[in-house]
Structure formats: C-alpha cells, structure tokens
Design an enzyme around this catalytic site. Structure first.
Site, PDB file in Angstrom:
ATOM      1  N   ASP A  41       0.854  -1.173   0.000  1.00  0.00           N
ATOM      2  CA  ASP A  41       0.000   0.000   0.000  1.00  0.00           C
ATOM      3  C   ASP A  41       0.901   1.237   0.000  1.00  0.00           C
ATOM      4  O   ASP A  41       1.981   1.221   0.583  1.00  0.00           O
ATOM      5  CB  ASP A  41      -0.888  -0.025   1.246  1.00  0.00           C
ATOM      6  CG  ASP A  41      -1.923   1.084   1.242  1.00  0.00           C
ATOM      7  OD1 ASP A  41      -2.537   1.296   0.199  1.00  0.00           O
ATOM      8  OD2 ASP A  41      -2.105   1.714   2.287  1.00  0.00           O
ATOM      9  N   ASP A  62      -2.279  -1.041   5.756  1.00  0.00           N
ATOM     10  CA  ASP A  62      -2.657  -0.590   7.095  1.00  0.00           C
ATOM     11  C   ASP A  62      -4.156  -0.358   7.255  1.00  0.00           C
ATOM     12  O   ASP A  62      -4.634  -0.197   8.353  1.00  0.00           O
ATOM     13  CB  ASP A  62      -1.910   0.702   7.462  1.00  0.00           C
ATOM     14  CG  ASP A  62      -2.125   1.819   6.443  1.00  0.00           C
ATOM     15  OD1 ASP A  62      -2.897   1.593   5.495  1.00  0.00           O
ATOM     16  OD2 ASP A  62      -1.524   2.894   6.596  1.00  0.00           O
ATOM     17  N   ASP A  90      -7.319  -3.126   3.069  1.00  0.00           N
ATOM     18  CA  ASP A  90      -6.216  -4.037   2.754  1.00  0.00           C
ATOM     19  C   ASP A  90      -6.417  -5.433   3.345  1.00  0.00           C
ATOM     20  O   ASP A  90      -5.754  -6.382   2.936  1.00  0.00           O
ATOM     21  CB  ASP A  90      -4.892  -3.476   3.309  1.00  0.00           C
ATOM     22  CG  ASP A  90      -4.535  -2.137   2.705  1.00  0.00           C
ATOM     23  OD1 ASP A  90      -4.774  -1.973   1.494  1.00  0.00           O
ATOM     24  OD2 ASP A  90      -4.037  -1.264   3.428  1.00  0.00           O
ATOM     25  N   ASN A 111      19.165 -40.204  10.635  1.00  0.00           N
ATOM     26  CA  ASN A 111      18.183 -41.276  10.530  1.00  0.00           C
ATOM     27  C   ASN A 111      18.555 -42.299   9.469  1.00  0.00           C
ATOM     28  O   ASN A 111      18.323 -43.497   9.634  1.00  0.00           O
ATOM     29  CB  ASN A 111      16.802 -40.682  10.222  1.00  0.00           C
ATOM     30  CG  ASN A 111      16.142 -40.119  11.472  1.00  0.00           C
ATOM     31  OD1 ASN A 111      16.832 -39.608  12.343  1.00  0.00           O
ATOM     32  ND2 ASN A 111      14.839 -40.212  11.571  1.00  0.00           N
ATOM     33  N   THR A 118      19.564 -36.535  21.701  1.00  0.00           N
ATOM     34  CA  THR A 118      20.921 -36.279  21.211  1.00  0.00           C
ATOM     35  C   THR A 118      20.910 -35.396  19.962  1.00  0.00           C
ATOM     36  O   THR A 118      21.720 -34.493  19.819  1.00  0.00           O
ATOM     37  CB  THR A 118      21.636 -37.615  20.901  1.00  0.00           C
ATOM     38  OG1 THR A 118      21.569 -38.447  22.051  1.00  0.00           O
ATOM     39  CG2 THR A 118      23.075 -37.372  20.525  1.00  0.00           C
TER      40      THR A 118
END
Length: 896
Positions: A326, A634, A638, A700, A731
């Site tokens: 804006d 603002d 908007d 993993n 861990t």
C-alpha cells in the site's frame, strides 16, 4: 439506476422515506425484520474441540501417531509416551495460534459507530448504530464516525476521511450532486458516505441505503471470511517430507519382513524387526524442532521491529518474490508536506518532510532568506492565518490537529520562522468564512495593529483565478491579464505533473468604511499571490529498501486507492517503476478476469484507484503466476488481500486493528524498510531449517542402514528402539535447535528467491543426506561388529559401542551441516550455541551410559577407556573422509 446516479428526491422516493419526519417506529420494526441488525455477521466457526482436533490432521502428525502405535506394539511404552507428548504440545501450540488469528471481524465491528442521531417519528433521537435500517435519515458532524452507508442529501463544508476504505491520504470533499456512470470507484463516490469512515470537517445529513453486510465494510468482511489462507512453502515441504518418510518406513518394514521370511525366520520376529527400522526412519523430533526454530526466529525479528503473529510466516517471508505494498502510510509518511511555492514566475523549493517544522527555502539551488523575500513571506503568512489547523508538540514529536492540507501550510510557514501564535499577535482574525465544497474556498478578514483590514483567501487555484482581478508579479501589483493567467495555469500544470496538490493564496485590502457581510462580497476582486504545492512524501529510507529487495530478486508493486498521477510520481521517486513498467488503473482492472490479469501482471508495477476486490484479484493473479506474495497495508481495505496473500504484513502504528488481525507479520515502526530486514531473517531461518533437516535425516539414514545391514548379514540388532528414540529426540534435538540459530551467509541477500516448488532435497541436499547417512551407518556397524566378534556373549556392550559411535558421528557431522560446501568453510566458534549443544549432548550420552539407574532402561553398559579410541576413530570417518575428498578435488592456488 444506482444510488449515486439519483437526485436526492429520487433517493427519497425510491427507498420510501420522509425527509421531514423520518421513518415511523412501525416502519422501522418492519425493516428491521426484513434487513436485520446493522452489524457485520461472522462466518460459522468450528467449536473449540473441533479446532483442537483439526491440529492432528497434519501428515507429519499422522506419522508421529503411527510411530506411537509401532512403539506400543514393541512394548516400548516410554517411547510411546514421549511421542504422544510431542504430538500434544504441537497440537496445543497450533490451537492457540488459530484462536488468536481469527479476530478480524471483531476488529471490524469496533469501527462501527456505537451511536448515531436519526430522525424517527419527526424527532431527532440518539440510537445505537446497529438499530439503523435502510431509509433512516441520519445527521452527523465533525468527529462522528459514520454508522452505515448513506446517500447524502444535505451538507455543509463536509469532508470525510476514508483512507481505511480507499487508501487515499486526504479527506474527501463531499457533495450532493448526482454522479453519472454506473461503474464508479469507491473513492469517487463523493455524494455518499460509508460505514466506519470519519467526519473530519463540516456536517451533513444522509439517507441510509445500506446496512450490515450490504455496506462497503460488509463486502470487505465477506471477502475476509471467504479469503483462502494459503499453506506456506514450509508447511508444503514438511508435508512432502512426511509422505516420503511414511513410504520409506512402510517399504522398509515390508522389505525386512520379506527378507527374514525368505531366510527362514518366523514372521512375528521379523515384523518386530521391521517395525524397529520404521521407528529409525521417522525423525520424531522434527516438528517440535521446526516449531522451536521458528519461535527463536520470532524473538530475533522482534529486535528487528517485526512482530510475528503466525509462526510459519517467518519462513514464508524469506521466499517472497513479490511485495504488494500500500502507498499511503507505508511507502509514504501520510503527512502532507509543502515542497514548492510559486509566485510571480518564481519557484522556491522547500526542504524537510512531515510535521517537523524545520527546513530551508531555496531557488536555483541557493538558500533564500524568507524575511528578505517579501512575496514569499506574504504567501506563507497568509497561508498560516487563513487556517484552522493547529500543530501540537508532545515529547519532541509534532502532531497535527486539523486538516492535513491546512497542516502542510502551517508547517511551511513555521519553517520560515512564521509561527501562527506570533502572527496572531500582529494580526487579529475578526471574521471567518469557512470552506465549503461549493465555493472551494476559505476566507478570513484580518486586521493589523495599525487598524488596516485585509481579506485573505485560500482555495482551488482555478476558482481563485476566477475571482481575482490583480496579481502580484515581481512584488508589484499588476492587472490579471490573459498572459499572466496563462503563466499561472502553466505553473499549476507544472506542479500537478509532479503529483503536487496545489493551493492558491489571494488577498485584498479593505477600505476603512468597507463592510463585508457575505463570503461573496469577500471573495471577489482579489489579488492573486501564488501557489503552494504539496504532496504526501515518500519515507526517506524506502528507496534504498526497494533497491535492496530488487537485488534480492524481489519485485515491489505499489497498490493504492490514490490517483494515478500521484501514484506514478511516488513510484518514480522511489525508483520502483522501471522505464518499461506498466501503470494500471482500477477501471481497467475491473474489465479483466483473474486469468486475463495473469497474462500481464508481471509487467505492472503500480495499481492506482483500486478497490478491495481489486487488491484480492491482484494477489490471486500473482499467486497463479507462481509467485510467493507478501501484501503490506494498514487500512480496512487491505485486510482481505492481506489474509489471502502468502504472507500478510500490517503496520503497527497506523494500521487498523482489522489489518493487524488479518496479517501474519506486524511492522512495529510502520517502516517499509523493516520488511527488508525481515526478509533476510526469513531467508536465514529457512536455510537453517534445511541445515537441521539435513542433519536429522542423515542421522536417521545412518540408523536405518546400520539396522538393515545388520539384519542382511544375520547379525543381532546393533541398536534397541529406546536408543534410537533417545538419539532422535534428545541427542539430535539440541544441536538441531542450535543450527536454527546459525548466522546467515554473507551473500544471503544477493540470491534470488527460491522457487516456491523447490523441494526439501533441492540443491544437492538429498545426496548429502544419503552419502553422510551411508557413511555414518557403515562406521557404526563396523564398530559394533568389531566389538561383537570379540565377545559374542556380551551383546549389550557391543550395542552400547554402536550407540556411542552413532551419537559421536552425528555430533561431528553437525558442524559439516553449517555449510553447503564442507566443514572447513566456516569457523565452528561463530555459533557458540552449537558448541554448547554438542557438549550438552555428549554429557547426556555419558549419563545414559555411566549412570546405573538409567542403564537398564537404555540397555547400556559402561564403556572401557580404551574402547573410546575405537568409538572416536570410527565416528570421525563419515565427516572427514568426504571433507578430505572435496579438498583434494579443489585446484591448487598458483603461487606468484
């Protein structure tokens, strides 16, 4: 025919009301039953229980629940309790975030006037605004908030501040004349007033023609309810990752069961073995770590004057490719400022912006002493005296009380040392003819200490030219000939081409016996002095911020309700509009569908005279083009687009509550430049998330492979499920969180935004995960096999060696994850949080191994000192083997 096209009497007849008496109580009751209360309706919301349960439909959460079931089947109830705790914590966090986020309509309701003056049964009565019905006659005056949409039928110098709806910074002058054309923008409906707007000057009477959801505010509320909230790129990536992990887990379970059965093992035993692999494949701590990393990012962003209302917004901002901003109050200061003064074919520039009364006057780049320049002093003095505004200083800050245009004139005079209080000691205002939209002028009669009286008038330049007989030219009074008039008009056009709003100043001396009774008598045969040109100036720091966003591959688009000339001028001042960039008005935009707009939206940099529906259309078109869209603003107008955008950004100071509640990010200082800092933080957070995903998944993969290879070789399981869960949750967790605090790379804001469809494993991450995970698995299995072969009867000791090797290999590998290239690229002591996390993880591992009460739970035994050499040697191989090979491939530097 629409309301704005009708004459006042046509409106009265069409809506069936009486101007003199208003509606009867009986008629009000009928209309209330038909139209309902004048309030905004909320969309149906899910109950708190349903909202809480909805937090558990996320795919990663389903993966965790599957892990809980698996752990229960294995009899590992501690594992199951740990996973359930993580799931509940994540669900509670999400629940409270959503409960806070959906309060936009409540904020909208606060903008409705609590009480209004309405004509009922022939009497003016004060009623609640929610009791208004179509056909009510309502009157209002300066300071009142409009309670419903109304067609004006009577006004007196009425001006209404509509920036929350239209984005225009100046109050709108109202009239009662019909406006031709059915397709007229909201900002051009000067014969109407709208719910939630504020009367800044004058008074008026209107007929209610829209209440509740049938108002302009109601349409925004409806857009806000129906605007779709887009999943963030991070949410999409994690969902993708969760699907990959669950497929891997199921595939591993089937694979292991199949291999085991073929080798002659019983199905139940092999099923439990496969389930152990599935547990290893699922990074149970990932959602919690992502949440914590985002939360830590939020804390850092608060220091950058950005408040994050929705956690995923932190990461989304980092991949924004377009910022829709804006103009008013976001890129500009929302403070009208005089920048040029013209009189007698001379032009002066005025420095300084906003309401701070400090600046200089210059001509041809030379500073001018206003006191020695009679004409300039005169035009500034009269601009200050013919003025109703006041400038108030509080704690070093100047605040305007009054109309922004009058405030600009007041500040310009103060920059020349002409304070209104001092001027009023030399001049007395003895009569005032207030501004009205018909005359388009305001006049005062002033008297100096010698008793001489003057009429001073300010107003629209074309109007003042029409009532002027003379002109000041080179400090002499001349007759206003056609040549002089042409010069004035050229000056007006020149200032207008710079998007300046021009106010003309004129005066005339009065004879001692001359009596002025009406504004008509005062405002004729004037002496035209000159013009003051003003604009709502850009924020000084925004131009640099726009350039830095461009360097980062981010396009900035200005969207405003203001006029196209003003918007284009501001865009050029900010270097936002390239030579081939397009400017589009709301009228043109209305004729295009979203699909048609998609074809050209990448070429448009400025949208002017737009409505809330237009803003939403722009955001949708950009998203359909594959952009990640940040929408700043603002005003109430908007809010729907802010909510629909990938990330909505509102202003903390000037922003309405509606905009703030619809947004994901609030800028505390209302500074567009703060967005640049937020983008940098967002990008860094995403890179850090990639780092710990790389770290966790490589770990993993190592766990999966050590288990899988052991079964393929006919060996016992090197790790038990509780050890795997310990590694995954404890861990790995601390170092992963510390990676989330890593400093950004030096070239972070020179990179282009990543593609919104970029997968988690893009840019070589998949290869890094597999290669490091493979080496971690091989090293762990090798350490296990060496110890197990030496003493086959002591499986628990060999499993403890494997556990320690796996942990240490991962803790060394975490430093490699800080760089895209190798472990040697960055100083490990740049991130002291990581150093502390690694030391903490080592200490926790030692507690699990050496603290007797925990040994039965984790199936561990104390490791002998000599075996630590074996553990550390094998755990260093995965990281330094690949790092060494990368260094070997680098070309040698030439020595000169």
């Amino acid at each position: 025919m629409k309301w704005h096209e009708m004459r006042s009497e046509e409106v009265v007849n069409s809506i069936n009301t009486e101007v003199d008496t208003g509606l009867t109580s009986k008629e009000v009751q009928k209309r209330e039953e038909k139209f309902g209360y004048n309030e905004l309706k909320e969309a149906d919301r899910p109950s708190a229980i349903l909202l809480f349960l909805s937090q558990f439909k996320d795919f990663m959460v389903l993966v965790l629940l599957a892990a809980t079931l698996i752990s229960g089947l294995l009899g590992e109830y501690i594992d199951a309790i740990a996973i359930i705790a993580i799931v509940i914590v994540n669900g509670v966090l999400g629940f409270f975030q959503e409960r806070r986020a959906e309060r936009s309509l409540e904020a909208l309701k606060e903008l409705s006037a609590p009480q209004v003056m309405a004509l009922r049964d022939g009497e003016w009565v004060r009623i609640l605004s929610k009791e208004l019905v179509p056909g009510d006659i309502v009157k209002f005056t300066s300071g009142d908030r409009i309670g419903a949409d109304m067609r004006l039928i009577e006004i007196k110098s009425l001006e209404v501040e509509e920036s929350a709806l239209t984005g225009e910074s100046l109050p709108v002058q109202k009239s009662i004349r019909p406006i031709a054309g059915s397709d007229v923008g909201l900002g051009d409906l000067t014969n109407m007033v709208f719910m939630g707007t504020l009367v800044t000057r004058g008074s008026g009477v209107g007929i209610v023609i829209g209440t509740g959801m049938n108002t302009a505010m109601g349409q925004i509320a409806d857009l806000l309810q129906n605007a779709e909230t887009m999943d963030t790129p991070l949410q999409r990536r994690l969902e993708q990752l969760g699907k990959i992990l669950i497929v891997v887990a199921l595939a591993l379970t089937v694979l292991v069961v199949g291999i085991g059965v073929l080798q002659g093992h019983d199905i139940y035993t092999m099923f439990l073995a496969g389930v152990s692999l599935a547990v290893a494949a699922i990074p149970e701590g990932l959602p919690a770590i992502v949440t914590v990393a985002l939360s830590l990012g939020v804390q850092r962003m608060i220091k950058q004057k950005s408040i994050v209302r929705k956690l995923p917004a932190v990461e989304t901002l980092g991949c924004a490719s377009v910022i829709c901003s804006d103009k008013t109050g976001t890129m500009t200061q929302n403070k009208m400022t005089v920048t040029h003064v013209w009189s007698g074919d001379k032009l002066w520039s005025v420095s300084g912006t906003g309401y701070h009364p400090h600046g200089e006057f210059s001509s041809n780049d030379r500073v001018v002493d206003v006191i020695k320049t009679k004409t300039l002093q005169q035009i500034l003095t009269f601009g200050s005296l013919c003025n109703s505004a006041m400038l108030v200083e509080k704690e070093g800050q100047f605040h305007l009380d009054g109309d922004p245009t009058e405030g600009a004139l007041l500040v310009a005079a103060m920059k020349a040392g002409l304070k209104k209080e001092a001027l009023l000691r030399n001049f007395e205002v003895i009569e005032e003819f207030p501004f009205d939209s018909v005359r388009k002028m305001m006049s005062v009669i002033i008297q100096d200490k010698a008793g001489k009286r003057f009429v001073v008038t300010k107003g629209a330049p074309d109007v003042l030219l029409g009532v002027s007989k003379h002109i000041l030219w080179n400090e002499r009074q001349e007759g206003l000939s056609h040549d002089y008039e042409a010069n004035v008009k050229n000056a007006i056009e020149s200032l207008a081409s710079q998007a300046l709003r021009t106010i003309a100043i004129a005066f005339k001396p009065l004879q001692p016996s001359e009596r002025i009774n009406t504004s008509f008598e005062a405002e004729k045969d004037l002496v035209f002095i000159g013009l003051q040109g003003m604009i709502d100036p850009p924020r000084p720091e925004v131009k640099q911020a726009v350039q830095e966003c461009r360097d980062a591959g981010i396009k900035t688009v200005m969207i405003t309700g203001d006029h196209v000339i003003t918007a284009k001028a501001i865009a050029k001042q900010l270097n936002l509009l390239p030579s081939n960039g397009r400017v589009m008005e709301g009228k043109e935009l209305s004729l295009l569908s979203v699909e048609e707009l998609e074809e050209i939206v990448d070429d448009v940099y400025v949208f002017a005279r737009v409505s809330p529906e237009h803003k939403l259309k722009i955001v949708k078109a950009l998203q359909n083009r594959g952009h990640i869209v940040a929408m700043t603003g603002d005003g109430v107008n908007d809010a729907p687009a802010i909510k629909a955008a990938d990330i909505g950004i509102s202003m903390g100071i000037t922003g309405t509550d509606v905009a703030k509640e619809a947004s994901a990010l609030v800028l505390v200082d209302d500074n567009f430049a703060t967005i640049k800092s937020a983008i940098k933080e967002g990008r860094n957070i995403y890179e850090n998330i990639r780092k710990f995903i790389r770290y966790l998944l490589a770990s993993n993969v190592g766990e999966i492979l050590v288990m899988l290879f052991a079964m393929l070789l006919g060996l016992p399981l090197p790790l038990v499920p509780i050890q795997i869960l310990w590694v995954n949750l404890v861990t790995d967790g601390l170092p992963a969180m510390a990676l989330g605090l890593d400093q950004p790379e030096g070239d972070l804001m020179k990179r282009k935004p990543r593609h919104p469809k970029e997968g988690v494993f893009a840019r070589g991450l998949g290869w890094k995960v597999l290669s490091r995970g493979f080496l971690i698995g091989i090293a762990t299995l090798a350490a296990f096999m060496i110890v197990y072969k030496q003493n086959p009867d002591d499986l628990a000791y060999a499993q403890t060696i494997a556990f320690a090797t796996l942990v240490m290999a991962q803790l060394i590998h975490v430093f490699d994850c800080r760089s895209e290239k190798s472990i040697f690229e960055r100083n490990p002591f740049e991130n002291m949080y990581l150093i502390v996390a690694v030391i903490s993880s080592i200490l926790l591992m030692l507690v699990v191994i050496y603290y007797p009460p925990l040994q039965p739970i984790f199936h561990t035994l104390p490791i002998l000192p000599r075996d630590w050499l074996l553990v550390l040697g094998f755990s260093a191989i995965p990281t330094f083997l690949l790092a060494g090979s990368l260094l070997a491939r680098k070309p040698a530097k030439t020595m000169i």
